[in-house]
Each structure stands twice: as C-alpha cells, then as structure tokens.
Design an enzyme around this catalytic site. Structure first.
Site, PDB file in Angstrom:
ATOM      1  N   ARG A 185       0.819  -1.214   0.000  1.00 21.19           N
ATOM      2  CA  ARG A 185       0.000   0.000   0.000  1.00 21.19           C
ATOM      3  C   ARG A 185       0.852   1.262   0.000  1.00 21.19           C
ATOM      4  NH1 ARG A 185      -4.745  -2.346   3.685  1.00 21.19           N
ATOM      5  NH2 ARG A 185      -6.171  -2.900   2.008  1.00 21.19           N
TER       6      ARG A 185
ATOM      7  N   LYS B 221     -16.873 -17.688   2.858  1.00 23.20           N
ATOM      8  CA  LYS B 221     -18.296 -17.762   3.164  1.00 23.20           C
ATOM      9  C   LYS B 221     -19.161 -17.088   2.102  1.00 23.20           C
ATOM     10  CE  LYS B 221     -19.117 -16.410   7.414  1.00 23.20           C
ATOM     11  NZ  LYS B 221     -18.803 -15.538   8.564  1.00 23.20           N
TER      12      LYS B 221
ATOM     13  N   GLY C 172      -9.158  -9.001  -0.215  1.00 23.50           N
ATOM     14  CA  GLY C 172      -7.860  -8.962   0.459  1.00 23.50           C
ATOM     15  C   GLY C 172      -7.080 -10.265   0.375  1.00 23.50           C
TER      16      GLY C 172
ATOM     17  N   GLY D 187     -12.062  -4.722   1.036  1.00 21.40           N
ATOM     18  CA  GLY D 187     -13.495  -4.455   1.211  1.00 21.40           C
ATOM     19  C   GLY D 187     -14.029  -3.376   0.285  1.00 21.40           C
TER      20      GLY D 187
HETATM   21  P1  ADP Z   1     -11.146 -12.423  -0.110  1.00 20.90           P
HETATM   22  O1  ADP Z   1     -10.475 -11.721   1.052  1.00 20.90           O
HETATM   23  O2  ADP Z   1     -10.233 -12.569  -1.277  1.00 20.90           O
HETATM   24  O3  ADP Z   1     -12.449 -11.789  -0.458  1.00 20.90           O
HETATM   25  P2  ADP Z   1     -12.285 -14.373   1.687  1.00 20.90           P
HETATM   26  O4  ADP Z   1     -11.936 -13.520   2.834  1.00 20.90           O
HETATM   27  O5  ADP Z   1     -13.716 -14.543   1.360  1.00 20.90           O
HETATM   28  O6  ADP Z   1     -11.480 -13.916   0.374  1.00 20.90           O
HETATM   29  O7  ADP Z   1     -11.740 -15.852   1.927  1.00 20.90           O
HETATM   30  C1  ADP Z   1     -10.389 -16.137   2.030  1.00 20.90           C
HETATM   31  C2  ADP Z   1     -10.182 -17.409   2.803  1.00 20.90           C
HETATM   32  O8  ADP Z   1     -10.995 -18.439   2.303  1.00 20.90           O
HETATM   33  C3  ADP Z   1      -8.772 -17.889   2.724  1.00 20.90           C
HETATM   34  O9  ADP Z   1      -8.148 -17.694   3.961  1.00 20.90           O
HETATM   35  C4  ADP Z   1      -8.908 -19.371   2.374  1.00 20.90           C
HETATM   36  O10 ADP Z   1      -8.106 -20.190   3.190  1.00 20.90           O
HETATM   37  C5  ADP Z   1     -10.367 -19.642   2.648  1.00 20.90           C
HETATM   38  N1  ADP Z   1     -10.878 -20.766   1.863  1.00 20.90           N
HETATM   39  C6  ADP Z   1     -10.801 -20.956   0.539  1.00 20.90           C
HETATM   40  N2  ADP Z   1     -11.312 -22.155   0.201  1.00 20.90           N
HETATM   41  C7  ADP Z   1     -11.717 -22.748   1.348  1.00 20.90           C
HETATM   42  C8  ADP Z   1     -12.320 -23.993   1.667  1.00 20.90           C
HETATM   43  N3  ADP Z   1     -12.585 -24.888   0.724  1.00 20.90           N
HETATM   44  N4  ADP Z   1     -12.586 -24.261   2.961  1.00 20.90           N
HETATM   45  C9  ADP Z   1     -12.296 -23.364   3.910  1.00 20.90           C
HETATM   46  N5  ADP Z   1     -11.748 -22.170   3.682  1.00 20.90           N
HETATM   47  C10 ADP Z   1     -11.452 -21.862   2.407  1.00 20.90           C
HETATM   48 MG    MG Z   2     -10.807 -11.775   3.191  1.00 22.14          MG
END
Ligand code: ADP
Ligand code: MG
Length: 401
Positions: free
Chosen positions: A38, A200, A353, A376
């Site tokens: 950043r 999620k 993130g 976010g």
């Molecule tokens: P982002 O920050 O890119 O939007 P999220 O915060 O929604 O992504 O999710 C990231 C997390 O999701 C990672 O830490 C990863 O380990 C977890 N993840 C990905 N696939 C799975 C899975 N099959 N089961 C549990 N956790 C998962």
């Molecule tokens: Mg995340």
C-alpha cells in the site's frame, strides 16, 4: 472517471496539500512491516506532488486503534519506510494529526517536503466523521487529495468530512482503481467472467448480486462451493457450509438462469481428513464428500472447466481464493487459476484482500491489470455502491487555482 485529479491543479508549488492515502500496511507482532504494497502503491501521487513543489501533509490510518493510548498503532514504521523509499525527499513525522505542534510543523514545511501525520484513527472523531474535527484537519491545508481507495467506502472525517472545506480531487491510485473497476462493471470487454471463491457465501452476497447483473459467466469455487453443493442436494461432509445462505444459493442459480448467465460451481474437490497440510487427501465429486472429510481445494475437473471459460474471456474479475491456499497442499487450484487468468489476455482484476495475498504469495501480483489495494472497498465498488467520499470530489475539467 468523472472526477478531477491532481493533474487539474493549475499550480501547487508552495501550496499545502492534505493528501489522504491508505498506508495501512500489515505488520508482525513487533510492528515490523510485513507487506508495504500500500505504501508503494501510493508513491506515484506522493512523488507527483513533491516534484511539483507542493507541501504535502500526508495522512493515513493504521489498524483500528480506539485512542492515542493504543501506541502500537503509531505510523512511525510507515515513516521509516517512506524515508527509505524516497531517499531524496525530506519526510518529517508529526507527533499528532491536529494541534499547535502540528500547525507549527506545517508552517515550517518547505516546498517539495512531506509531513506525515500520526495515525488519524487515534481520534474517535475520524470514524464518527465529526465536522469540527474535519474542519480542523482542513485548516492545515489549501487543497485536499483523496488517494485512499482502500478506505474510500468509509465516510470518515479525513475522507468525506474534509471535502466540505477544501477544493478536493483524486490522486492517481484512486483514479486507477475507479477507472478499471468502473469500466469492468459498466462497459467491460466481453465476455465478462467473474470468479468467486473465499470462505463464506454471506461475505460475497453483495458482490454476487451486483455482478450477476453484468457478468456473462460466474465460476464458483473455494469454501462457497460447498454451500452451493448442499443447496443442490449434495453431500459435503465436514466442508465449510453457510447454513443460512442455502436458500440464497438456490435463488442465485435460478436468477442466473433467468438472466442467461452461465453459472459453474465446483465439480470436484480435493478433500482432506483434517484441516492440515499433513492430512490424507483424495479427489471426489463436490456433491459426494463423505462424513469426516472436508473440501479444501477445487479438483482437476473443476480447474479444467474453469480454464475453458477463462481462456475465452475479455474481462475477468476474481474475488476469493479457490482453496485454502495458505497450506501448500491446497494451493494448487488457486495457483493454476491465477496462471490461467494471466494467460487469457483478458483485462484481469483481483479484488478481495485474501485473493490479493494469494497472488502476491505466488509472485504474480504485478502481472494483472489491477490488483486492487481495496479489499473491502473493491468488493463494495463491484456491488455497485457509490462512495460518499468519492462523490464529494470535484468533477472533471475544472482547473483548480
Ligand atoms: P477475499 O479476502 O479474497 O475476499 P475471503 O476472505 O472470502 O477472500 O476468503 C479467504 C479465505 O478463504 C482464505 O483464507 C482461504 O483459506 C479460505 N478458503 C478458501 N477455500 C476454502 C475452503 N474450501 N474451505 C475453507 N476455507 C477456504
Ligand atoms: Mg478476506
């Protein structure tokens, strides 16, 4: 982008410019910076203003302190890094963000010099968007620049409140993020493929809703895949499931059909008998995961299917890792898809993130069209939300003198 930028300043030499950047770096428990992306992403704007002879009052938050007593959130490590990255620029550090000592330091600042303010979130007035506090900040400067895309979804005092008191424009990073993200959802090179992964469903509802309206294809993997598999009547064993989002997933499938959006959910999974790099693994159909096993990565069939859609895309937006990439054993899907995205020749955008952390870890970050610094903010932008802090900036084609 329909906002004025720092290019629209007729002459900033000798002018005091309040520059709000997002220098919210990650640190280890001793306060050492572990990722300075950043800071680096903010340098173009900083250098431009310095080169033009502005007196730059640089402001950022770091973490979520409640009061000044949370001294571990000091911006001193950021100051040190800035000094290293800008060896020929005088970068001073203020002990506070408002008050007589800060005012004195601002008055003594020379052309082309920088004064970094202390963590703006040391004041509760910042998140509260307190007008008196915003006004005090504004009194330090002649102009305001917002380059903090990563927090621009927050209407805080240093982001929104302050624009009421100063001529306000966007910095280069803000301009870049908004231009590329904006074009991707309003006028994308098609087909537009959206890849959603992560943990999620509930975290991604806004993005899915927003992008369903504009995407040609949506590919779903990661933890989300299991809620979709369960919604389709599958057995997902001990995989992560968002029980309260099952109905929502059914709706998404229907909605996609109605809108003519191709929706592909994970076909097969690498499953494990424990959440560990040492677990036993096998590959099974995502809807047939036995009890005692959990899906932690997408399988080869899914990877191949996703790759087919990726290869013919004009624009790809990717939010959310496709497996638990933090463990080597379950990083394959995320890695292969990252590479396929890069080979596609499409406009490539990474938001979210942890997705950014994944491509950074693989050493691929610099190769995408945009790796959003926004986390976010980029997700909310892709949902189609308007940000008050950005709306408040002056419109394009003004000359500010
Ligand atoms: P982002 O920050 O890119 O939007 P999220 O915060 O929604 O992504 O999710 C990231 C997390 O999701 C990672 O830490 C990863 O380990 C977890 N993840 C990905 N696939 C799975 C899975 N099959 N089961 C549990 N956790 C998962
Ligand atoms: Mg995340």
């Amino acid at each position: 982008m329909d906002k004025a930028t720092i290019r629209d300043f007729a002459n900033v030499k000798g002018k005091r410019v309040f520059l709000r950047s997002d220098l919210n770096v990650s640190q280890d428990k001793d306060g050492n910076i572990t990722d300075d992306t950043r800071i680096r992403a903010s340098l173009d704007t900083i250098r431009y203003l310095v080169d033009k002879g502005a007196r730059v009052i640089l402001c950022s938050h770091l973490g979520r302190p409640k009061t000044k007593a949370d001294t571990q959130y000091t911006l001193k490590p950021v100051h040190e890094r800035l000094c290293e990255l800008l060896p020929n620029v005088k970068v001073l550090m203020a002990p506070d963000c408002i008050g007589s000592e800060v005012e004195k330091m601002v008055s003594e600042l020379g052309d082309g010099q920088i004064l970094l303010l202390e963590n703006i979130r040391f004041y509760a007035e910042e998140p509260e968007n307190d007008p008196a506090f915003a006004k005090k900040l504004s009194q330090l400067a002649d102009y305001y620049v917002n380059d903090a895309f990563g927090v621009s979804h927050r209407a805080h005092a240093s982001l929104e409140g302050i624009t009421k008191y100063l001529p306000s424009v966007a910095g280069f990073l803000m301009e870049k993020e908004i231009k590329i993200l904006g074009e991707a959802i309003s006028n994308p090179r098609r087909p537009l493929t959206v890849i959603i992964g992560g943990k999620k469903v509930s975290d991604k509802i806004g993005v899915i809703d927003g992008l369903l309206k504009v995407a040609n294809t949506i590919l779903i993997g990661g933890g989300l895949g299991y809620t979709f598999a369960k919604a389709a009547g599958g057995e997902v064993g001990d995989s992560i499931v968002d029980e309260e989002s099952i109905e929502y997933c059914k709706q998404v499938v229907k909605e996609a059909k109605k809108l003519g959006v191709t929706l592909v959910t994970s076909l097969d999974s690498v499953i494990a008998d424990g959440f560990s790099n040492d677990a036993h693994t096998m590959i099974v159909q995502t809807t047939k995961i036995p009890a005692g096993w959990e899906g932690l990565d997408i399988g080869e069939k899914t990877i191949d299917e996703f790759k087919k859609h990726i290869a013919k895309s004009g624009t790809i937006i990717w939010c959310g890792p496709l497996g638990v990439f933090e463990m080597e054993k379950f990083a394959n899907g995320t890695k292969q898809i990252a590479n396929a995205i890069l080979e596609s020749g499409a406009v490539t955008i990474i938001g979210g993130g942890d997705s950014v952390a994944a491509v950074t870890k693989f050493g691929l970050a610099s190769k995408f069209t945009l790796v959003s610094t926004g986390g976010g903010a980029s997700l909310e932008f892709l949902e189609g939300k308007k940000f008050a802090s950005v709306e408040a900036l002056l419109g394009k084609n003004v000359k500010i003198s």
